[in-house]
Design an enzyme around this catalytic site. Structure first.
Site, PDB file in Angstrom:
ATOM      1  N   HIS A 105      63.946  22.531  24.755  1.00 17.90           N
ATOM      2  CA  HIS A 105      62.620  22.666  24.132  1.00 17.90           C
ATOM      3  C   HIS A 105      62.559  23.654  22.968  1.00 17.90           C
ATOM      4  O   HIS A 105      61.629  24.448  22.837  1.00 17.90           O
ATOM      5  CB  HIS A 105      61.586  23.061  25.178  1.00 17.90           C
ATOM      6  CG  HIS A 105      61.262  21.990  26.175  1.00 17.90           C
ATOM      7  ND1 HIS A 105      61.419  20.654  25.901  1.00 17.90           N
ATOM      8  CD2 HIS A 105      60.770  22.063  27.448  1.00 17.90           C
ATOM      9  CE1 HIS A 105      61.039  19.946  26.962  1.00 17.90           C
ATOM     10  NE2 HIS A 105      60.654  20.772  27.909  1.00 17.90           N
ATOM     11  N   HIS A 179      53.322  19.581  25.965  1.00 18.07           N
ATOM     12  CA  HIS A 179      53.787  19.767  27.340  1.00 18.07           C
ATOM     13  C   HIS A 179      52.642  20.136  28.282  1.00 18.07           C
ATOM     14  O   HIS A 179      52.803  20.990  29.172  1.00 18.07           O
ATOM     15  CB  HIS A 179      54.880  20.849  27.352  1.00 18.07           C
ATOM     16  CG  HIS A 179      55.872  20.727  28.458  1.00 18.07           C
ATOM     17  ND1 HIS A 179      55.634  21.151  29.743  1.00 18.07           N
ATOM     18  CD2 HIS A 179      57.133  20.223  28.468  1.00 18.07           C
ATOM     19  CE1 HIS A 179      56.692  20.942  30.495  1.00 18.07           C
ATOM     20  NE2 HIS A 179      57.630  20.367  29.741  1.00 18.07           N
ATOM     21  N   GLU A 313      55.135  13.376  28.124  1.00 18.76           N
ATOM     22  CA  GLU A 313      55.713  13.906  26.898  1.00 18.76           C
ATOM     23  C   GLU A 313      56.219  12.762  26.010  1.00 18.76           C
ATOM     24  O   GLU A 313      57.386  12.358  26.104  1.00 18.76           O
ATOM     25  CB  GLU A 313      56.858  14.860  27.237  1.00 18.76           C
ATOM     26  CG  GLU A 313      56.459  15.994  28.178  1.00 18.76           C
ATOM     27  CD  GLU A 313      57.660  16.709  28.768  1.00 18.76           C
ATOM     28  OE1 GLU A 313      58.513  17.169  27.987  1.00 18.76           O
ATOM     29  OE2 GLU A 313      57.766  16.781  30.008  1.00 18.76           O
TER      30      GLU A 313
END
Length: 351
Positions: A105, A179, A313
């Site tokens: 991420h 997220h 996502e």
């Protein structure tokens, strides 16, 4: 429709701005310019009672570390990069290994940790804020300077529209997502076992025991992950199969969207009868059932725990860096990154 904002002073940090958007149907969306973090989405249930349907920390200070990435914008690359390295145009790049040997991420100082410039607006389509960030060449180990904008728009028919746009000055990699953890019951101290999911996908990427795609696709037929018809989400939250075990008893997988039926994704909670329909132009989606969510953090209601929420996502796949046959994440000069995902909230039919 109306918009408000207020300053949030976090201990030892710069001042953040919290934006509050509200439409005429009783829906509201709150988010920070820090990390673009969505802290609250309140929507009515079948009785007209509005409750927050996303996981939110009780104290804003928790977003300073935010190990579960609650509500955050994710970039430069959403997901895991194997061995925290990749090649572009014959050159090897090393990014931060922040999850074992792998990159997750965008790294510890990814987009979820940046203060974004914010420009509020109101037009015929709704009200919202455009968030902007310049990521310099070499930031986080990534090549190229990129200019990124993410726009949150709330409409009067209970849609939250997220538009992503980015331009680069040299070849790089990029795939962005949000997220947010959804729990449509409005009760964050409950789990998502009683939610039902429909997902228009016929295959997902196989994972190894470190959650890295193996390069193989698994057909959904006769698997617990077959959600082509509305099905209880709790039926997949177990250690029954190898892939459920890899994800610590649930789902943390990239599904390739078929694009043949809209909406792409539909989530519903039976008690409140709230629904969430998601449409996107992204090629796939990671469904994550918070199997590895760090536990014990204080939320507005209850504490974080396993299966507290489900993340939707929408994105492309970082597996394409190392494996053939996955949706690409390469971004080139003169070819802007542009994507839209729409989250539409509503009420399901009477049981």
């Amino acid at each position: 429709m109306k918009m408000k904002s207020k300053e949030i002073q976090v201990t030892g940090q710069e001042t953040w701005t919290l934006f509050r958007l509200e439409n005429d149907q009783g829906m509201s969306v709150h988010f920070l310019n820090f990390g673009g973090i969505i802290t609250n989405i309140s929507v009515p249930d079948w009785n007209g009672d509005s409750e927050n349907v996303v996981l939110s920390y009780k104290n804003f200070e928790e977003y300073m570390e935010n190990p579960g990435y609650l509500g955050a914008l994710i970039g430069r690359v959403a997901g895991r990069i194997k061995q925290a390295s990749f090649q572009l145009e014959g050159k090897e790049y090393q990014v931060e290994a922040n999850e074992g040997e792998h990159h997750l991420h965008g790294g510890e100082k990814g987009f979820h940790q940046q203060i974004w410039e914010a420009s509020p607006f109101e037009n015929d389509g709704g009200i919202g804020v455009t968030l902007s960030h310049k990521s310099s060449d070499g930031e986080g180990g990534y090549p190229a300077t990129i200019d990124v904008t993410v726009t949150y728009t709330l409409t009067d028919d209970n849609r939250l529209v997220i538009d992503y746009f980015a331009e680069t000055d040299q070849t790089t990699v990029l795939t962005l997502t949000n997220h947010t953890y959804f729990n449509l019951s409005g009760q964050a101290d409950t789990t998502i076992h009683d939610h039902t999911l429909r997902l228009n996908s016929s295959r997902f990427a196989e994972l190894d025991d470190e959650l890295i795609p193996t390069g193989e696709w698994i057909n959904l037929n006769d698997t617990p992950f077959d959600f082509r018809e509305q099905k209880l989400l709790g039926s997949s939250l177990s250690y029954e199969t190898t892939q459920q075990k890899a994800a610590n008893g649930g789902i943390d997988h990239f599904f390739l969207l078929d694009g043949k039926r809209k909406p792409d994704i539909r989530l519903e909670e039976e008690t409140s009868r709230r629904t969430l329909e998601v449409e996107t132009d992204q090629p796939g989606v990671v469904i994550y059932t918070s199997n590895n969510l760090p536990e014990g953090k204080f939320l507005v209601e209850g504490k974080t725990r396993k299966y507290s929420g489900v993340c939707i996502e929408t994105q492309s796949s970082p597996a394409s860096i190392h494996e053939a046959g996955f949706p690409e994440i390469t971004l080139s000069p003169g070819e802007p990154y542009q994507s839209r995902t729409v989250f539409k909230f509503g009420i399901g039919a009477t049981p």
